[in-house]
Design a protein around this motif. Structure first.
Motif, PDB file in Angstrom:
ATOM      1  N   THR A 146       4.440  -6.340   2.182  1.00  0.00           N
ATOM      2  CA  THR A 146       3.162  -5.781   1.763  1.00  0.00           C
ATOM      3  C   THR A 146       2.314  -5.588   3.007  1.00  0.00           C
ATOM      4  N   THR A 155      -3.538  -1.025   0.383  1.00  0.00           N
ATOM      5  CA  THR A 155      -2.344  -1.865   0.319  1.00  0.00           C
ATOM      6  C   THR A 155      -1.142  -0.999  -0.037  1.00  0.00           C
ATOM      7  N   THR A 214      -1.441  -4.483   4.382  1.00  0.00           N
ATOM      8  CA  THR A 214      -2.832  -4.357   3.963  1.00  0.00           C
ATOM      9  C   THR A 214      -3.632  -3.828   5.146  1.00  0.00           C
TER      10      THR A 214
END
Length: 155
Positions: A51, A35, A53
């Motif tokens: 974000t 992440t 991932t």
């Protein structure tokens, strides 16, 4: 007859030893970090953090994106956002991850998209540089305004 039983026992012992060795073998390398965050400027559509991932299975990789840079004025159904994430590859080249997979997004909610799919090689270092999101035929193009933190994904 006893000789035959001993042979089978020996084979079973070797099989068990091999199975134990395989069970203790290290798993294939995984992406690190899994992440990371960065900031995007999406022009008139807004700006904010994102974000990313990442996951990896062999040479196949996926990256999911959740960002406050773009919010939806209307409810968006699942699997209706088309996205393209461009990443710098090993500091100079680029690679594209794309897809049309997303969870349902309520009006006013942050846009989440992915998993976006792409191909990687062992040792590739990828860092997000731009994101293009198409919702209801409207394209929002976002440029990274900060480096990816804690650093590039290493596959």
């Amino acid at each position: 007859m006893r000789h035959g039983k001993l042979g089978i026992a020996s084979l079973l012992g070797v099989g068990i030893a091999l199975a134990g060795t395989l069970a203790m073998a290290p798993a294939s390398a995984a992406v690190t970090p899994d992440t990371a965050t960065l900031s995007f400027d999406c022009g008139s559509y807004g700006s904010g953090s994102a974000t990313l991932t990442a996951t990896q299975s062999g040479t196949d990789a996926t990256i999911s994106v959740s960002t406050s840079a773009i919010t939806s004025p209307l409810d968006i159904g699942a699997n209706s956002v088309s996205s393209t994430l461009t990443l710098t590859k090993n500091g100079s080249d680029t690679v594209v991850f794309s897809g049309s997979s997303n969870p349902a997004i309520p009006a006013g909610g942050a846009v989440s998209t992915g998993p976006l799919t792409g191909t990687v090689a062992t040792g590739d270092q990828l860092a997000g540089s731009s994101l293009q999101v198409v919702v209801f035929g409207i394209t929002a193009t976002c440029k990274a305004t900060s480096p990816q933190s804690p650093g590039p994904f290493v596959f």
